[in-house]
Design a protein around this motif. Sequence first.
Motif, short mmCIF file in Angstrom:
data_model
loop_
_atom_site.label_atom_id
_atom_site.label_comp_id
_atom_site.label_asym_id
_atom_site.label_seq_id
_atom_site.Cartn_x
_atom_site.Cartn_y
_atom_site.Cartn_z
N THR A 1 109.54 60.45 37.20
CA THR A 1 110.58 61.31 36.66
C THR A 1 111.01 60.77 35.30
OG1 THR A 1 111.37 61.76 38.90
CG2 THR A 1 112.87 62.28 37.08
N PRO A 2 110.91 61.60 34.26
CA PRO A 2 111.36 61.14 32.94
C PRO A 2 112.84 60.73 32.98
CG PRO A 2 110.15 63.20 32.76
CD PRO A 2 110.39 62.96 34.22
N THR A 3 113.15 59.67 32.26
CA THR A 3 114.54 59.21 32.18
C THR A 3 115.12 59.58 30.83
OG1 THR A 3 113.93 57.05 31.27
CG2 THR A 3 114.05 57.22 33.70
N PRO A 4 116.45 59.72 30.75
CA PRO A 4 117.08 60.04 29.45
C PRO A 4 116.83 58.96 28.39
CG PRO A 4 118.66 60.29 31.26
CD PRO A 4 117.42 59.68 31.83
N GLN A 5 116.54 57.73 28.82
CA GLN A 5 116.33 56.63 27.88
C GLN A 5 114.91 56.63 27.30
OE1 GLN A 5 117.31 56.13 31.16
NE2 GLN A 5 119.50 56.06 30.71
#
Length: 119
Positions: free
Chosen positions: A41-45
């Motif tokens: 899952t892509p992270t905001p960071q």
Amino acid sequence: MSYPFEHGDETLWDAGYHGGQLYAALARAAAGVLDVPSGLTPTPQGGCAVDGDEFQVFVQRLYELSGSGTSEVLRELGHGLLVTSLVLLERTGRRISARPDHTAALDDARARLARTMTP
């Protein structure tokens, strides 16, 4: 700039930005073909969180597809993705079930690549 793959509070691989993006994109595409979630899952960071249970299912299915022997091209296309995925999976404390005649070669390829994948 890096692209970290994290499992909980642990960094499994602090990939280079482009290498991490490419791996994540390839995993997403393969997961679509396999009709399973990738567990990434892509992270905001700007990295990916790894769900160990989903990722294990993804890697098992990727192994089964690339090891099916139906196509040399399919096997070769999936090999790099599989070996990279095996390194990440092992770092979550999980493994896949592989045929005994594949185990030694996969373990060797995984160990060689793992030395280059800085956590």
